[in-house]
Design a protein around this motif. Structure first.
Motif, mmCIF file in Angstrom:
data_model
loop_
_atom_site.group_PDB
_atom_site.id
_atom_site.type_symbol
_atom_site.label_atom_id
_atom_site.label_comp_id
_atom_site.label_asym_id
_atom_site.label_seq_id
_atom_site.Cartn_x
_atom_site.Cartn_y
_atom_site.Cartn_z
ATOM 1 N N GLU A 122 -62.517 102.374 82.523
ATOM 2 C CA GLU A 122 -63.245 101.506 81.871
ATOM 3 C C GLU A 122 -62.820 100.352 82.080
ATOM 4 O OE1 GLU A 122 -64.171 103.064 78.063
ATOM 5 O OE2 GLU A 122 -64.233 105.246 78.527
ATOM 6 N N GLY A 123 -61.700 99.947 82.508
ATOM 7 C CA GLY A 123 -61.335 98.586 82.817
ATOM 8 C C GLY A 123 -60.502 98.144 81.610
ATOM 9 N N PRO A 124 -60.066 96.705 81.351
ATOM 10 C CA PRO A 124 -59.352 96.345 80.434
ATOM 11 C C PRO A 124 -59.709 96.281 78.959
ATOM 12 C CG PRO A 124 -59.678 94.728 82.039
ATOM 13 C CD PRO A 124 -60.658 95.824 82.368
ATOM 14 N N LYS A 125 -58.949 96.432 78.175
ATOM 15 C CA LYS A 125 -59.285 96.943 76.809
ATOM 16 C C LYS A 125 -58.466 96.114 75.722
ATOM 17 C CE LYS A 125 -62.543 100.335 77.195
ATOM 18 N NZ LYS A 125 -63.976 100.303 76.845
ATOM 19 N N SER A 126 -58.897 95.920 74.263
ATOM 20 C CA SER A 126 -57.843 95.389 73.470
ATOM 21 C C SER A 126 -57.120 96.397 73.026
ATOM 22 C CB SER A 126 -58.828 94.882 72.488
ATOM 23 O OG SER A 126 -59.305 95.723 71.871
ATOM 24 N N VAL A 127 -55.861 95.893 72.300
ATOM 25 C CA VAL A 127 -54.988 96.989 71.678
ATOM 26 C C VAL A 127 -55.684 97.848 70.510
ATOM 27 C CG1 VAL A 127 -53.038 97.236 70.207
ATOM 28 C CG2 VAL A 127 -52.965 95.420 72.053
ATOM 29 N N LYS A 128 -56.786 97.241 70.053
ATOM 30 C CA LYS A 128 -57.517 98.029 68.982
ATOM 31 C C LYS A 128 -58.265 98.914 69.652
ATOM 32 C CE LYS A 128 -60.506 97.292 64.852
ATOM 33 N NZ LYS A 128 -61.112 96.382 63.966
ATOM 34 N N GLU A 129 -58.988 98.555 70.441
ATOM 35 C CA GLU A 129 -59.945 99.623 71.345
ATOM 36 C C GLU A 129 -58.758 100.698 71.852
ATOM 37 O OE1 GLU A 129 -63.387 96.988 72.772
ATOM 38 O OE2 GLU A 129 -61.479 96.679 73.807
ATOM 39 N N ALA A 155 -50.445 87.549 72.538
ATOM 40 C CA ALA A 155 -49.882 88.662 71.861
ATOM 41 C C ALA A 155 -50.612 88.931 70.447
ATOM 42 C CB ALA A 155 -48.446 89.134 71.704
ATOM 43 N N LYS A 156 -50.899 87.919 69.839
ATOM 44 C CA LYS A 156 -51.389 87.491 68.468
ATOM 45 C C LYS A 156 -52.732 87.595 68.530
ATOM 46 C CE LYS A 156 -47.269 86.069 66.289
ATOM 47 N NZ LYS A 156 -46.802 84.968 65.559
ATOM 48 N N SER A 157 -53.413 87.344 69.605
ATOM 49 C CA SER A 157 -54.856 87.353 69.755
ATOM 50 C C SER A 157 -55.626 88.483 69.630
ATOM 51 C CB SER A 157 -55.186 86.200 70.848
ATOM 52 O OG SER A 157 -56.709 86.148 71.136
ATOM 53 N N PRO A 158 -56.758 88.594 68.826
ATOM 54 C CA PRO A 158 -57.498 89.830 68.926
ATOM 55 C C PRO A 158 -58.205 89.998 70.179
ATOM 56 C CG PRO A 158 -58.606 88.256 67.305
ATOM 57 C CD PRO A 158 -57.101 87.689 67.944
ATOM 58 N N THR A 159 -58.501 88.747 71.142
ATOM 59 C CA THR A 159 -59.184 88.824 72.200
ATOM 60 C C THR A 159 -58.376 89.201 73.400
ATOM 61 O OG1 THR A 159 -59.049 86.559 72.390
ATOM 62 C CG2 THR A 159 -60.766 87.243 71.267
ATOM 63 N N ALA A 160 -56.899 89.202 72.955
ATOM 64 C CA ALA A 160 -56.074 89.527 74.423
ATOM 65 C C ALA A 160 -56.419 91.102 74.963
ATOM 66 C CB ALA A 160 -54.684 89.535 73.949
ATOM 67 N N LEU A 161 -56.559 91.074 76.068
ATOM 68 C CA LEU A 161 -57.009 92.471 76.761
ATOM 69 C C LEU A 161 -55.568 93.133 77.416
ATOM 70 C CD1 LEU A 161 -60.066 91.510 78.560
ATOM 71 C CD2 LEU A 161 -59.942 92.786 76.161
ATOM 72 N N ILE A 162 -55.358 94.600 77.573
ATOM 73 C CA ILE A 162 -54.203 95.265 78.218
ATOM 74 C C ILE A 162 -55.120 95.577 79.428
ATOM 75 C CG2 ILE A 162 -52.827 96.949 78.192
ATOM 76 C CD1 ILE A 162 -52.264 95.055 76.207
#
Length: 464
Positions: free
Chosen positions: A413-420, A453-460
């Motif tokens: 599915e590609g890059p995701k946020s930590v929350k996802e 690292a603290k941004s909610p828009t950061a992707l893994i």
């Protein structure tokens, strides 16, 4: 005639039986301390008219009357609170002229002392072949056995700010995620009407640091303790935090993953049912004997099973196997600790914890069913890995770990946020998910964080 001919259960002097030729009225302490020791323990029988070698020669009825009167006098004047005794006679001759007097001492509800004078009181405890004065440590342990470690009212006022770990557990396991009110705690006698916490509730407080809350967890390589320890932790402090830390240790060290369903979806599968793990740990915390100093709860994880060992004897009259499934009576060693777990929705009042474990294994074969082993002084509860086979391979080839699951999602599915990504796992704590799943992948240079690292828009993202 040997004493066993009159009382077949009596083999020799031990913790339960003691022989006396006669009771000396001039030195009553020599035999009265035996009565005190038995009463402070689990009870026992003192036989009068029996030699040290167990030969039952008996005494006359006149001597028996004098002996009974002597015991009553000494009990009234020197033993406080008074001991409860019962008498039994057995004839040693055909003419019924001489008898052995059995003085059955009943276990006391309080601690008995032998008093000599106005200021000299001694607590005695029964040993094997002797009855020594109790040490201060033994008196403390005796007090805990008699009255429990948890039911005394302290001078500490209840303030939920000092019980945050307990509040956290309540919110985690209560169906409505609520916090117990002061009225709730008072209704269960966890807190007195005046607002003072019971001693058992103190053990759930944030500042509790008693050694008796110690719980040790170990992960072993293989099926025996002779193998390598792969992971270990020692938890101590608030019983609420100790319980939750043990749950987390087991979670991170047991196989939990996902498998594909026929319709293309995924479902979680576990080596050990959550309910079984929870009930096993709750039982250990609630029913362990906290009066035995220098002991701990041990949680040992092997490749095929988990064993949870807690100090304390089995309280029920029959062995575990003798009770039909679902009919184990409810009996509590620590009433306030159990009540605290009740309020957190962790413990069933009807004693159905064992039944819950059995139910969670109802689809497993007989050799995988939970086992309770009872030994002198401790209890071992064993849960078997439902996914383990003798060759060490899981039963379903589609089982994957959380880390493997994360990589699969990122690839498909590609890059995701930590929350996802966290939503695809069993983790409710972001920090725990980061520490145990995501950060190891980052440190191993398998994935990387794109953004602050603290941004909610950061992707893994997967590292190419």
């Amino acid at each position: 005639m040997h004493i066993r001919e009159l009382f077949p259960d009596v083999i020799s002097e031990d913790l339960d039986y003691e022989y006396k030729t006669v009771l000396n009225p001039d030195k009553p302490i020599k035999w009265a301390k035996t009565i005190v020791g038995y009463a402070n323990g689990k009870g026992g029988v003192m036989f009068v008219g029996v030699s040290n070698e167990g030969e039952a020669f008996g005494i006359s009825l006149e001597e028996i009357d004098k002996t009974k009167n002597l015991i009553a006098t000494i009990n009234d004047r020197h033993i406080f609170p008074h001991a409860r005794v019962q008498y039994m006679l057995r004839s040693v001759d055909a003419n019924a002229e001489r008898f052995v007097l059995a003085v059955n001492v009943i276990q006391a509800d309080s601690i008995l002392r032998y008093r000599e004078g106005d200021f000299n009181e001694t607590v005695y405890i029964k040993g094997d072949g002797n009855t020594p004065p109790a040490t201060p440590e033994e008196i403390i342990a005796l007090h805990k056995r008699k009255f429990g470690v948890d039911n005394e009212t302290t001078e500490i006022k209840y303030d939920e700010k000092k019980w945050t770990e307990y509040i956290k557990v309540c919110r985690e396991y209560r169906e409505d995620s609520s916090t117990p009110t002061l009225k709730d705690l008072q209704n269960e006698e966890i807190v007195s009407k005046e607002g003072f916490a019971k001693s058992g509730f103190i053990m759930f407080g944030d500042d509790y640091d008693g050694d008796d809350s110690l719980l040790c967890c170990r992960l072993w390589k293989g099926k025996q303790k002779t193998g390598t320890v792969l992971d270990h932790e020692r938890f101590k402090g608030s019983l609420a935090k100790v319980f939750q830390d043990a749950i987390n240790f087991i979670e991170r060290n047991t196989k939990t993953g996902w498998q594909k369903t026929p319709n293309g979806g995924r479902e979680e599968i576990r080596s050990y049912p959550k309910e079984a793990i929870r009930e096993a740990l709750v039982n250990a915390v609630a029913h362990r004997d906290y009066s035995i100093s220098g002991t701990q709860i041990d949680v040992d994880i092997y490749c095929d099973r988990i064993e949870i060992v807690s100090p304390g004897s089995w309280l029920l009259p029959k062995n575990y196997e003798e009770y039909p499934i679902g009919s184990i009576p409810s009996i509590r060693r620590n009433t306030i600790i159990a009540a605290c777990l009740d309020e957190a929705n962790l413990m069933e009042r009807g004693g159905t914890g064992f039944q819950t474990m059995i139910e969670s294994y109802k689809d497993s074969e007989e050799h995988l069913q939970p086992v309770v082993s009872i030994y002198p002084g401790f209890l071992n509860l064993r849960l078997y890995d439902k996914l383990y086979e003798e060759n060490g391979v899981e039963t379903d080839n589609d089982v994957v770990t959380d880390a493997e699951r994360i990589l699969e999602i990122l690839k498909i599915e590609g890059p995701k946020s930590v929350k996802e990504l966290q939503a695809y796992t069993k983790y409710k704590s972001r920090s725990q998910f980061l520490a145990e799943v995501l950060n190891p992948l980052i440190n191993e240079d398998i994935v990387y964080r794109d953004g602050n690292a603290k941004s909610p828009t950061a992707l893994i993202r997967i590292k190419r």
